[in-house]
Design a protein around this motif. Structure first.
Motif, mmCIF file in Angstrom:
data_model
loop_
_atom_site.group_PDB
_atom_site.id
_atom_site.type_symbol
_atom_site.label_atom_id
_atom_site.label_comp_id
_atom_site.label_asym_id
_atom_site.label_seq_id
_atom_site.Cartn_x
_atom_site.Cartn_y
_atom_site.Cartn_z
ATOM 1 N N VAL A 119 -0.416 50.648 -1.122
ATOM 2 C CA VAL A 119 1.034 51.147 -1.027
ATOM 3 C C VAL A 119 1.990 50.385 -1.095
ATOM 4 N N GLY A 120 1.878 49.615 0.400
ATOM 5 C CA GLY A 120 3.527 49.279 0.493
ATOM 6 C C GLY A 120 3.832 47.570 0.023
ATOM 7 N N ALA A 121 2.853 47.101 -0.625
ATOM 8 C CA ALA A 121 2.306 46.126 -1.389
ATOM 9 C C ALA A 121 3.545 46.842 -2.614
ATOM 10 N N LEU A 122 2.331 48.058 -3.084
ATOM 11 C CA LEU A 122 3.178 47.876 -4.363
ATOM 12 C C LEU A 122 4.856 48.156 -5.096
ATOM 13 N N LEU A 123 4.725 48.645 -3.336
ATOM 14 C CA LEU A 123 5.979 49.030 -4.176
ATOM 15 C C LEU A 123 7.220 48.180 -3.165
ATOM 16 N N VAL A 124 6.419 46.901 -2.479
ATOM 17 C CA VAL A 124 7.913 46.000 -2.643
ATOM 18 C C VAL A 124 7.322 45.180 -3.924
ATOM 19 N N LEU A 125 6.536 45.424 -4.256
ATOM 20 C CA LEU A 125 6.908 44.496 -5.851
ATOM 21 C C LEU A 125 7.502 45.550 -6.760
ATOM 22 N N ALA A 126 7.287 46.857 -6.967
ATOM 23 C CA ALA A 126 8.306 47.098 -7.516
ATOM 24 C C ALA A 126 9.590 46.874 -7.289
ATOM 25 N N CYS A 127 10.056 46.795 -6.315
ATOM 26 C CA CYS A 127 11.500 46.215 -5.893
ATOM 27 C C CYS A 127 11.943 44.888 -5.764
ATOM 28 N N ARG A 128 11.214 44.195 -6.310
ATOM 29 C CA ARG A 128 11.410 43.015 -6.352
ATOM 30 C C ARG A 128 12.489 42.634 -7.013
ATOM 31 N N ARG A 129 13.419 43.018 -7.401
ATOM 32 C CA ARG A 129 14.751 43.145 -7.689
ATOM 33 C C ARG A 129 15.615 43.086 -7.325
ATOM 34 N N ARG A 130 15.353 43.799 -5.511
ATOM 35 C CA ARG A 130 16.322 44.421 -4.691
ATOM 36 C C ARG A 130 15.644 44.578 -3.117
ATOM 37 N N PRO A 131 15.786 43.567 -2.950
ATOM 38 C CA PRO A 131 15.292 42.676 -2.090
ATOM 39 C C PRO A 131 15.029 43.708 -0.824
ATOM 40 N N GLY A 132 16.228 44.275 -0.945
ATOM 41 C CA GLY A 132 17.350 45.637 0.422
ATOM 42 C C GLY A 132 16.022 46.452 0.409
ATOM 43 N N TRP A 133 16.049 47.275 -0.575
ATOM 44 C CA TRP A 133 14.507 47.984 -0.867
ATOM 45 C C TRP A 133 13.197 47.454 -0.340
ATOM 46 N N ALA A 134 12.515 46.817 -0.989
ATOM 47 C CA ALA A 134 11.916 45.769 -0.469
ATOM 48 C C ALA A 134 11.431 45.672 0.519
ATOM 49 N N LEU A 135 12.559 45.687 1.234
ATOM 50 C CA LEU A 135 12.259 45.533 3.199
ATOM 51 C C LEU A 135 12.296 46.797 4.150
ATOM 52 N N ALA A 136 12.682 47.379 3.267
ATOM 53 C CA ALA A 136 13.071 48.935 3.525
ATOM 54 C C ALA A 136 11.903 49.341 3.539
ATOM 55 N N TRP A 137 10.978 49.339 2.434
ATOM 56 C CA TRP A 137 9.639 49.891 2.241
ATOM 57 C C TRP A 137 9.150 49.271 3.175
ATOM 58 N N GLY A 138 8.874 47.647 3.614
ATOM 59 C CA GLY A 138 8.455 47.031 4.385
ATOM 60 C C GLY A 138 8.492 47.660 5.665
ATOM 61 N N LEU A 139 9.241 47.752 5.594
ATOM 62 C CA LEU A 139 9.335 48.494 7.461
ATOM 63 C C LEU A 139 8.905 49.747 7.374
ATOM 64 N N CYS A 140 9.005 50.558 6.849
ATOM 65 C CA CYS A 140 8.685 52.030 6.876
ATOM 66 C C CYS A 140 7.269 51.797 6.764
ATOM 67 N N LEU A 141 6.406 51.429 5.893
ATOM 68 C CA LEU A 141 4.900 51.614 5.512
ATOM 69 C C LEU A 141 4.507 50.788 7.013
ATOM 70 N N GLY A 142 5.317 49.513 7.211
ATOM 71 C CA GLY A 142 4.844 48.479 8.715
ATOM 72 C C GLY A 142 4.451 49.611 9.793
ATOM 73 N N GLY A 143 6.050 51.000 9.646
ATOM 74 C CA GLY A 143 5.516 51.514 10.885
ATOM 75 C C GLY A 143 4.811 53.143 10.331
ATOM 76 N N ALA A 144 4.615 53.580 9.030
ATOM 77 C CA ALA A 144 3.229 54.113 9.589
ATOM 78 C C ALA A 144 1.798 53.785 9.446
ATOM 79 N N VAL A 145 1.250 52.251 9.415
ATOM 80 C CA VAL A 145 0.471 51.777 9.597
ATOM 81 C C VAL A 145 0.180 51.747 11.070
ATOM 82 N N ALA A 146 1.122 51.527 11.998
ATOM 83 C CA ALA A 146 0.941 51.116 13.374
ATOM 84 C C ALA A 146 0.630 52.651 14.163
ATOM 85 N N LEU A 147 1.012 53.315 13.133
ATOM 86 C CA LEU A 147 1.105 55.125 13.901
ATOM 87 C C LEU A 147 -0.271 55.259 13.081
ATOM 88 N N VAL A 148 -0.885 54.964 12.329
ATOM 89 C CA VAL A 148 -2.350 55.341 11.723
ATOM 90 C C VAL A 148 -3.398 54.675 12.536
#
Lengths: 339, 183
Positions: A119-148
């Motif tokens: 899901v994180g990869a798809l969201l980052v790809l969807a935000c490829r024209r907005r790198p700031g959003w892509a990084l934010a999604w990466g951080l959020c999903l990374g945190g969720a992955v670590a929690l799970v």
């Protein structure tokens, strides 16, 4: 990188490193919080002991290596190297040289964590024209992955123990040895253990002795600086009056037993309760392959998995507990009519 | 970037796929394709046009979930959190530094970086593959590459951060902070 490319070859050539534990005598002088003895690529010994000014303590410490020229290891901290201790004569040992598997398997990824990664990869790809959003999604999903994936904390260290015995035909006496293994870190008793083995053999080993007080006895652990390495210790085993004979089980409850006659055929005997004679042969699963490896031919043998409540040797040094999985092999075991 | 993401995930899950898994650090295993991506030239030519490669924020966004998965697996293996975090931080510093370098590099700086980060360790590996050992100077240069650093850790390397890790860190810092070279 060159050495790494040859790693598979090294792994084959040096499958297991073993040897008796070299020991040395050191003098710790206060004020100090301990000392480290560096044996180079072979490993280190770290002693953690608080001593006040004017206090001294002589210690026998295990070392990862003793060079041929008896050159002392490099010492950091307030310690004086007094010399190597000559090894004590090696006692007789049973015929087996088996190391129980300790299950150093790497952990597996949680399926939910994998879905989140996707899901994180798809969201980052969807935000490829907005790198700031892509990084934010990466951080959020990374945190969720670590929690799970982090649920439940670290996996408990897996350890296993094998009690290896040999029954002498001449006088009916038995000789026992304890082999205990663990992945990553192993509690040990350098004064009582005969050998430390490590796989892969090229892995450095680090001894660590912790003292609860200036006069207390140390609690020693040995670990390897290599991920996924497995360690074993060998020690002589005093089984007291415990005995295994076809007439009666004078040891403890055995959860699963297999017996081999002189003909070399293994037969399952099921469980063998304390005090009972050896059960009759029955249909059942074959013994684990690793457990019957390396046994001498032409002699009877018994292998068994101990019930958790049965005596499985003295508690492990440091932990004070016996490993959950304890196996037993006895060479020279005879049962009537077993071929 | 998609290739790096796929490669990092495949390396991490190779054990589950029945392929022998690298026995070393999970985070460094995952970092390998990302460091390789960061060491490639910044522009790619597609259909006769130059297409700018993904920036550091986009690449980090894609890499972070996989890296966090690797970090969690490493912690579950029982490796101390301090060691794992120090290693991951160093790896991310290499990645960010190389991404900055490749975004700015032109001419000589680009060539020097490519040689030191990518070509020298690969060349050393090829020599070793043939059975002979590389000249010590070449091997020393290869040790300064973040790619070599990640490869060593991914293949049964020691845990934690060691003084030798300062070599690749120094190289990445020099590359990232070097003045932009003339085209």
């Amino acid at each position: 990188m060159i050495a790494m490319l040859w790693a598979p070859l090294w792994a084959v050539l040096l499958a297991v490193g073993s040897g008796s534990i070299p020991r040395a005598e050191i003098l710790l002088r206060g004020p100090t919080q301990g000392a480290t003895l560096d044996c180079g690529r072979f490993g280190t010994t770290r002693v953690e002991l608080d001593l006040a000014r004017g206090e001294e303590r002589r210690l026998i410490v295990p070392l990862a290596h003793r060079p041929l020229d008896d050159a002392p290891p490099e010492i950091a901290g307030g310690a004086l190297f007094l010399g190597y201790r000559e090894p004590s004569p090696r006692p007789a040992r049973p015929v087996g040289t088996l190391l129980p598997p300790v299950g150093a398997e790497p952990p597996r990824a949680d399926p939910l964590a994998l879905v989140l990664v996707l899901v994180g990869a798809l969201l980052v790809l969807a935000c490829r024209r907005r790198p700031g959003w892509a990084l934010a999604w990466g951080l959020c999903l990374g945190g969720a992955v670590a929690l799970v994936q982090g649920r439940g904390g670290p996996a408990p260290p897996q350890s296993a123990r094998l009690l290896e015995g040999e029954l002498w035909e001449e006088d009916g006496g038995t000789l026992w040895e304890l082999v205990e293994g663990a992945a990553g870190e192993l509690a040990c008793d350098p004064a009582g253990d005969l050998e430390i083995e490590v796989r892969p053999a090229s892995a450095p080993i680090d001894f660590r002795g912790r003292f609860e007080g200036a006069r207390a006895e140390p609690r020693w652990t040995v670990r390897s600086g290599i991920r996924g390495a497995a360690l074993w210790r060998r020690a002589p085993l005093d089984v007291g009056s415990r005995r295994l004979a076809a007439e009666a089980n004078l040891w403890g409850d055995l959860a699963a037993v297999w017996v081999r006659g002189e003909g070399g055929v293994w037969r399952a005997r099921g469980s063998w309760p304390l005090g009972d004679p050896l059960p009759q042969a029955r249909e059942g699963a074959s013994p684990p392959g690793w457990l019957i490896a390396g046994l001498p031919m032409g002699r009877g043998a018994l292998v068994a998995r101990l019930d958790p409540a049965a005596w499985g040797g003295p508690p492990s040094p440091g932990t004070g507990a016996t490993p959950a999985r304890v196996w037993l092999r006895l060479v020279g075991f005879e049962s009537k009519g077993e071929r | 970037m998609v290739a790096a993401w796929l490669a990092s995930l495949a390396l991490l899950l190779s054990g589950r796929l029945g392929v022998p898994q690298p026995s070393g650090s999970f985070p460094s295993t995952v970092l390998l394709p990302w460091l390789a991506l960061a060491a490639l030239p910044p522009l790619q030519r597609r259909g006769g046009e130059d297409v700018r490669s993904p920036g550091v924020r986009l690449a980090l966004g894609a890499a972070l979930p996989v890296l966090m998965l690797a970090l969690s697996l490493e912690l579950r293996r029982g490796i101390p959190a301090g060691e794992v975090c120090a290693e991951l931080t160093l790896g991310l510093a290499f990645f960010a530094g190389l991404m900055r370098w490749r975004a700015r590099a032109r001419g000589g700086l680009l060539l020097a970086g490519l040689l030191l980060v990518l070509v020298v360790p690969l060349f050393t590996a090829v020599i070793a593959w043939g059975g002979s050992s590389a000249p010590p100077a070449l091997e020393l240069l290869a040790r300064a590459s973040p790619l070599d650093w990640a490869y060593r850790r991914a293949s049964s390397a020691s845990a934690g951060v060691r003084p030798a890790d300062l070599c690749p860190l120094a190289l990445v810092l020099v590359l990232a902070l070097a003045p932009r070279s003339a085209r």
